[in-house]
Enzyme design. Sequence first.
Site, PDB file in Angstrom:
ATOM      1  N   HIS A   1     -46.916 -22.131 -11.656  1.00  0.00           N
ATOM      2  CA  HIS A   1     -47.585 -21.116 -10.832  1.00  0.00           C
ATOM      3  C   HIS A   1     -48.204 -21.781  -9.604  1.00  0.00           C
ATOM      4  O   HIS A   1     -49.423 -21.747  -9.390  1.00  0.00           O
ATOM      5  CB  HIS A   1     -48.627 -20.372 -11.650  1.00  0.00           C
TER       6      HIS A   1
ATOM      7  N   ASP B   1     -42.911 -21.338 -14.640  1.00  0.00           N
ATOM      8  CA  ASP B   1     -44.185 -20.658 -14.422  1.00  0.00           C
ATOM      9  C   ASP B   1     -44.821 -20.322 -15.767  1.00  0.00           C
ATOM     10  O   ASP B   1     -44.215 -19.653 -16.605  1.00  0.00           O
ATOM     11  CB  ASP B   1     -43.972 -19.387 -13.605  1.00  0.00           C
TER      12      ASP B   1
ATOM     13  N   SER C   1     -48.120 -13.796  -6.535  1.00  0.00           N
ATOM     14  CA  SER C   1     -48.761 -13.469  -7.803  1.00  0.00           C
ATOM     15  C   SER C   1     -49.264 -12.026  -7.771  1.00  0.00           C
ATOM     16  O   SER C   1     -48.459 -11.101  -7.624  1.00  0.00           O
ATOM     17  CB  SER C   1     -49.885 -14.471  -8.091  1.00  0.00           C
TER      18      SER C   1
END
Length: 425
Positions: free
Chosen positions: A405, A376, A291
């Site tokens: 995610h 995601d 991320s």
Amino acid sequence: MVIIAVICLFSSLVAEAQIIGKNIIVSVVPDHKDWNYKVGETAVFTVNILKSSTLLNNVEVSYEAGPVMYPDVKKNALLKNGTMTYSATMKEPGFYRLKVKATIAGKDYEGWCTAAFSPEKLKPFAQCPSDFDEFWSNALKSARKNGLNITKRLLTERCTEKSNVYEVSYCNDSWNSRMYGILTVPVKPGRYPALLRVPGAGARPYSGDTYTADGKCIVLEIGIHGIPVTMSQNIYDNLMAGALNNYWNTNLDNPDRNYYKRVVTGAVRGVDMIASLPEWDGKTLGVTGASQGGFLSLAVAALDKRVTFLAAVHDAMCDYEAECHGRAGGWPHYFYDEKKNASHNVQRINGACYYDGVNFAKRCTIPAWFSFGYNDDVVPPTSAYSLYNIYPAEKKLSVYQQTAHFWYQEQWDEWQEYIRTKLFK
């Protein structure tokens, strides 16, 4: 005594019981096993509302569908047999998402599926400032005027037979601006490859890495906020609700005062710290993160040529400007509400370009492993895939279509194996 023993055993079993998953599932799947289609082809999604793995009758659902983050269809339906199909296509490269919500006994259950249409043809919209290289060269030159002034504190309780574990800190971009992290160093004297772990968004404590290759490599795991990384979680929670609230939006219009300026220089100075260790072999040094950490991996690799490989998972902070053109861009979605009407916000757009992962990726020259999910809902696959497409060096992509995610175990295992392979090649 026997009764007491039975009661104790029962209490133990109750205490160890875990809540895992849900009995009601909203399943949404495409008719291509790889979830990939060519532009102009039709994707057929099948929706099943399942209870105990069997179809549930007479279910009220609402659904939205369209390009990721920009749904243009919103409808309700009654699924008498607990199932429905939905067809869609795209006229240009991108990702199309169908999200379904079922309301059962007053509770909502969601599921979604994201089909890719010619994703290999996606290109980022990110523009690069003419002084991008000069900006970052000057930032690092200024930061490196300060000695590292490293501090180390042995964390005896975290050490293993093969590795010593320390809480460390070092100077960043001024004498009193420090970066904190956890350093793992093999006990056995020698020279070893190294790995820099950079974090995802937020604030939290770190435990250190003795799992990648205990006793066989150096690992530096850093935080980014200039505070110790061994405090209790509630302290970080309070900071995220206070001083660090929305830190990723700080001074977007002013590259020199952007919050991430000291974050990026501090991450690169993590390489400086590793290079200062007599245990480093001077040859192999990887950087990895997920991320926000995916972005930082790209930034560090672009700015320091001592880095020899990177691994970025669902990399955020890439191709912000796509959302000025009506296509999903990278977290934290600075321009989502702007779409095509961002002309009044030119200064913020120009400022963001200095912190766009795309512009760092274009300057990378080392092998890289990328992984992300089509589903995601934080880092859209449009931004991750478009960055991957322009990465100029040796690269490998491992897609886990269904993941949002978060990680799947297989994805984590593959990531770790890639890192070990590069550390010990």
